[in-house]
Design a protein around this motif. Structure first.
Motif, mmCIF file in Angstrom:
data_model
loop_
_atom_site.group_PDB
_atom_site.id
_atom_site.type_symbol
_atom_site.label_atom_id
_atom_site.label_comp_id
_atom_site.label_asym_id
_atom_site.label_seq_id
_atom_site.Cartn_x
_atom_site.Cartn_y
_atom_site.Cartn_z
ATOM 1 N N LYS A 178 0.841 -1.210 0.000
ATOM 2 C CA LYS A 178 0.000 0.000 0.000
ATOM 3 C C LYS A 178 0.874 1.257 0.000
ATOM 4 C CE LYS A 178 -4.002 -1.640 2.512
ATOM 5 N NZ LYS A 178 -4.502 -1.771 3.880
ATOM 6 N N VAL A 179 1.852 1.306 0.904
ATOM 7 C CA VAL A 179 2.717 2.496 1.023
ATOM 8 C C VAL A 179 3.546 2.662 -0.247
ATOM 9 C CG1 VAL A 179 4.608 3.544 2.332
ATOM 10 C CG2 VAL A 179 2.806 2.337 3.544
ATOM 11 N N ARG A 180 4.071 1.560 -0.761
ATOM 12 C CA ARG A 180 4.893 1.629 -1.976
ATOM 13 C C ARG A 180 4.072 2.162 -3.155
ATOM 14 N NH1 ARG A 180 6.421 -3.576 -5.182
ATOM 15 N NH2 ARG A 180 4.253 -3.162 -5.681
ATOM 16 N N ASP A 181 2.835 1.606 -3.324
ATOM 17 C CA ASP A 181 1.978 2.059 -4.420
ATOM 18 C C ASP A 181 1.636 3.543 -4.279
ATOM 19 O OD1 ASP A 181 2.117 -0.477 -5.328
ATOM 20 O OD2 ASP A 181 0.081 -1.075 -4.771
ATOM 21 N N ALA A 182 1.375 3.969 -3.036
ATOM 22 C CA ALA A 182 1.053 5.384 -2.794
ATOM 23 C C ALA A 182 2.236 6.270 -3.171
ATOM 24 C CB ALA A 182 0.687 5.586 -1.326
ATOM 25 N N MET A 183 3.444 5.822 -2.855
ATOM 26 C CA MET A 183 4.634 6.615 -3.193
ATOM 27 C C MET A 183 4.873 6.645 -4.701
ATOM 28 S SD MET A 183 7.260 5.703 -0.098
ATOM 29 C CE MET A 183 8.596 6.763 -0.623
ATOM 30 N N VAL A 184 4.615 5.509 -5.356
ATOM 31 C CA VAL A 184 4.776 5.444 -6.823
ATOM 32 C C VAL A 184 3.786 6.402 -7.490
ATOM 33 C CG1 VAL A 184 4.468 3.942 -8.855
ATOM 34 C CG2 VAL A 184 5.750 3.106 -6.881
ATOM 35 N N LEU A 185 2.546 6.437 -6.981
ATOM 36 C CA LEU A 185 1.526 7.338 -7.538
ATOM 37 C C LEU A 185 1.889 8.810 -7.341
ATOM 38 C CD1 LEU A 185 -1.741 5.478 -6.537
ATOM 39 C CD2 LEU A 185 -0.937 5.909 -8.847
ATOM 40 N N ARG A 186 2.704 9.079 -6.306
ATOM 41 C CA ARG A 186 3.132 10.465 -6.062
ATOM 42 C C ARG A 186 4.448 10.782 -6.781
ATOM 43 N NH1 ARG A 186 -0.098 8.980 -2.250
ATOM 44 N NH2 ARG A 186 -1.361 10.455 -1.054
ATOM 45 N N GLY A 187 4.910 9.854 -7.597
ATOM 46 C CA GLY A 187 6.055 10.140 -8.457
ATOM 47 C C GLY A 187 7.381 9.513 -8.064
ATOM 48 N N THR A 188 7.424 8.696 -7.007
ATOM 49 C CA THR A 188 8.695 8.058 -6.617
ATOM 50 C C THR A 188 9.003 6.924 -7.592
ATOM 51 O OG1 THR A 188 8.104 8.501 -4.331
ATOM 52 C CG2 THR A 188 9.950 6.996 -4.690
ATOM 53 N N ASP A 189 10.246 6.896 -8.065
ATOM 54 C CA ASP A 189 10.665 5.822 -8.975
ATOM 55 C C ASP A 189 11.704 4.962 -8.248
ATOM 56 O OD1 ASP A 189 11.288 4.186 -11.028
ATOM 57 O OD2 ASP A 189 12.133 5.722 -12.357
ATOM 58 N N PHE A 190 11.273 3.781 -7.816
ATOM 59 C CA PHE A 190 12.164 2.917 -7.034
ATOM 60 C C PHE A 190 13.205 2.196 -7.889
ATOM 61 C CE2 PHE A 190 8.554 3.250 -4.124
ATOM 62 C CZ PHE A 190 9.211 3.540 -2.943
ATOM 63 N N SER A 191 13.000 2.219 -9.215
ATOM 64 C CA SER A 191 13.910 1.453 -10.073
ATOM 65 C C SER A 191 15.036 2.310 -10.665
ATOM 66 C CB SER A 191 13.120 0.783 -11.209
ATOM 67 O OG SER A 191 12.400 1.760 -11.905
ATOM 68 N N SER A 192 15.040 3.604 -10.389
ATOM 69 C CA SER A 192 16.097 4.444 -10.957
ATOM 70 C C SER A 192 17.069 4.919 -9.872
ATOM 71 C CB SER A 192 15.473 5.655 -11.653
ATOM 72 O OG SER A 192 14.880 6.482 -10.692
ATOM 73 N N ARG A 243 17.933 4.893 -0.066
ATOM 74 C CA ARG A 243 17.380 6.066 0.619
ATOM 75 C C ARG A 243 15.857 6.164 0.376
ATOM 76 N NH1 ARG A 243 21.070 10.092 -1.356
ATOM 77 N NH2 ARG A 243 22.845 8.987 -0.519
ATOM 78 N N LYS A 244 15.459 5.810 -0.863
ATOM 79 C CA LYS A 244 14.011 5.833 -1.165
ATOM 80 C C LYS A 244 13.281 4.800 -0.314
ATOM 81 C CE LYS A 244 14.672 7.310 -5.923
ATOM 82 N NZ LYS A 244 14.887 6.794 -7.275
ATOM 83 N N TYR A 245 13.918 3.625 -0.162
ATOM 84 C CA TYR A 245 13.288 2.588 0.655
ATOM 85 C C TYR A 245 13.265 2.989 2.127
ATOM 86 C CZ TYR A 245 12.501 -0.757 -3.051
ATOM 87 O OH TYR A 245 11.997 -1.374 -4.149
ATOM 88 N N ALA A 246 14.277 3.766 2.554
ATOM 89 C CA ALA A 246 14.287 4.249 3.940
ATOM 90 C C ALA A 246 13.106 5.182 4.164
ATOM 91 C CB ALA A 246 15.596 4.975 4.226
ATOM 92 N N ARG A 247 12.811 6.022 3.143
ATOM 93 C CA ARG A 247 11.651 6.929 3.257
ATOM 94 C C ARG A 247 10.351 6.122 3.301
ATOM 95 N NH1 ARG A 247 14.112 10.095 -1.170
ATOM 96 N NH2 ARG A 247 15.776 11.184 -0.113
ATOM 97 N N LEU A 248 10.361 4.994 2.564
ATOM 98 C CA LEU A 248 9.179 4.112 2.556
ATOM 99 C C LEU A 248 8.993 3.463 3.928
ATOM 100 C CD1 LEU A 248 8.404 1.632 -0.316
ATOM 101 C CD2 LEU A 248 8.205 0.874 1.998
#
Lengths: 271, 119
Positions: free
Chosen positions: A170-184, A192-197
């Motif tokens: 749920k949190v990951r999808d919400a972050m992706v919808l707000r523009g976070t790109d976990f694959s770049s 660091r992105k995962y730490a924010r997650l």
């Protein structure tokens, strides 16, 4: 169909109605047996018997397929370390390595035996866990003399892991919808992105813990409180025989391996 | 489909107990040194910088000894595994754990679960 911890199983499956304590004993026994046995022939026979049990006990075998990627990682780890870092004497040396280890015909057989050991554990555990219900964990551990609170905690831990995973998606999808790109980005940027997650995930986890502790308090779960039980499971004489067999099987296997030399590598009929 | 489906004794000893040992080692170090997990002072940061590699090493030793006992790896790969785990896990915990401690310690302390010491 009966809803178990992880899937739906036919209610006609004999394993579903097995006494919960026997399910837990079987889970431990199958893993210990695989750990003790080194003989590839015996491990292969055990693996084939477990696969046959899936059919006979009407448990969906396709579930094992979900672990193929995980199994592939472990298999390559076994093969890699056996081939590059072992010195198992055999009849023929196939390859000598500069750091002193070598690959013989027995190295390949040993690696295959260890893969079989892992597969027996995986298939055996999957078979038992496929028919494990919430109450089986609580009633099974309680029947084996574990205090109710500890049994209930184990059951909750198993349930909480699934909830934690749901929260993560749920949190990951919400972050992706707000523009976070976990694959770049580089490895550290991604970390660091995962730490924010992890921050909202942990906040959710703390909230869930709070809710759960209130619910448990309201329901009267406590360390010293006496409890009554809605279900009654009778072991019966057949159950006792199976329980004794499940306890004795690993002990006898260990004795047979250490003192009689059977079940050791390479074992019958390869010795 | 649950996380624990197909959970073998090897995975339980490895992932279940191993992942429990690492934070307990960190907790023990913080308790012994009376450091604050919010990492406000320089001393707290030094304790954190020492606690992470120590706990990663203890966890790595445990994880690879279990791998060895279950014959997943051989002796030469035990050393390689412990070393790589020590480096990789320390880096991961520093990257992920540090912001978590800084942001969440206050939140946990404000929750009703936190037990404040009297006096």
């Amino acid at each position: 169909m009966v809803r178990t911890f992880f899937l739906h199983v036919e209610d006609s499956s004999p394993l579903i109605n097995l006494h919960p304590a026997l399910k837990i004993l079987a889970l431990v026994a199958v893993n210990l047996e695989a750990w003790i046995i080194e003989s590839p022939f015996v491990l292969l026979t055990l693996l084939l018997a477990l696969i046959a049990l899936f059919r006979a006990l009407r448990v969906p075998l396709s579930r094992v397929g979900r672990f193929l990627a995980f199994a592939a990682v472990v298999v390559q780890a076994i093969m890699f370390s056996c081939i590059l870092g072992s010195a198992i004497p055999g009849r023929v040396v196939l390859l000598r390595l500069p750091w002193g280890t070598y690959v013989s015909d027995m190295t390949v057989l040993y690696a295959a035996a260890m893969v079989l050991r892992f597969m027996v554990m995986l298939v055996g555990s999957t078979l038992i866990l496929a028919v494990m219900r919430d109450m089986d964990v609580v009633y099974g551990l309680k029947s084996l003399g574990v205090p109710f609170t500890a049994s209930f905690t184990v059951s909750l831990a198993l349930r909480a892991a699934s909830m934690f995973l749901e929260d993560y998606f749920k949190v990951r999808d919400a972050m992706v919808l707000r523009g976070t790109d976990f694959s770049s980005g580089s490895v550290f940027e991604r970390a660091r992105k995962y730490a924010r997650l992890a921050v909202p995930l942990m906040v959710l986890g703390v909230r869930r813990m709070l809710e759960l502790s209130y619910v448990l308090e309201v329901k009267g779960v406590g360390l010293r409180r006496r409890r009554t039980y809605i279900h009654q499971f009778q072991l019966g004489w057949r159950g006792y025989v199976v329980a004794v067999a499940l306890v004795l099987a690993p002990i006898l296997s260990l004795v047979a391996k250490l003192w009689l030399g059977v079940l050791t590598f390479p074992g019958w009929p390869l010795r | 489909m649950g996380y624990f489906f197909g959970y073998t004794l090897h995975v339980w000893l490895d992932g279940g107990l191993g992942d429990l040992i690492a934070p307990l080692v960190c907790l023990l170090i913080f308790k012994l040194t009376k450091a604050d997990p919010e990492l406000r002072t320089r001393r707290d940061k030094v304790v954190w910088a020492l606690a992470v590699p120590i706990s990663s090493l203890v966890c790595g030793l445990w994880v690879h000894t279990v791998h060895l006992l279950f014959s997943i790896i051989t002796w030469p790969f035990w050393y390689v595994g412990v070393l790589t785990y020590f480096i990789g896990d320390s880096l991961a915990v520093f990257t992920v754990g540090t912001p978590l401690l800084k942001t969440l310690t206050g939140y946990v302390k404000q929750s009703p679960m936190y037990i404040w010491r009297r006096g």
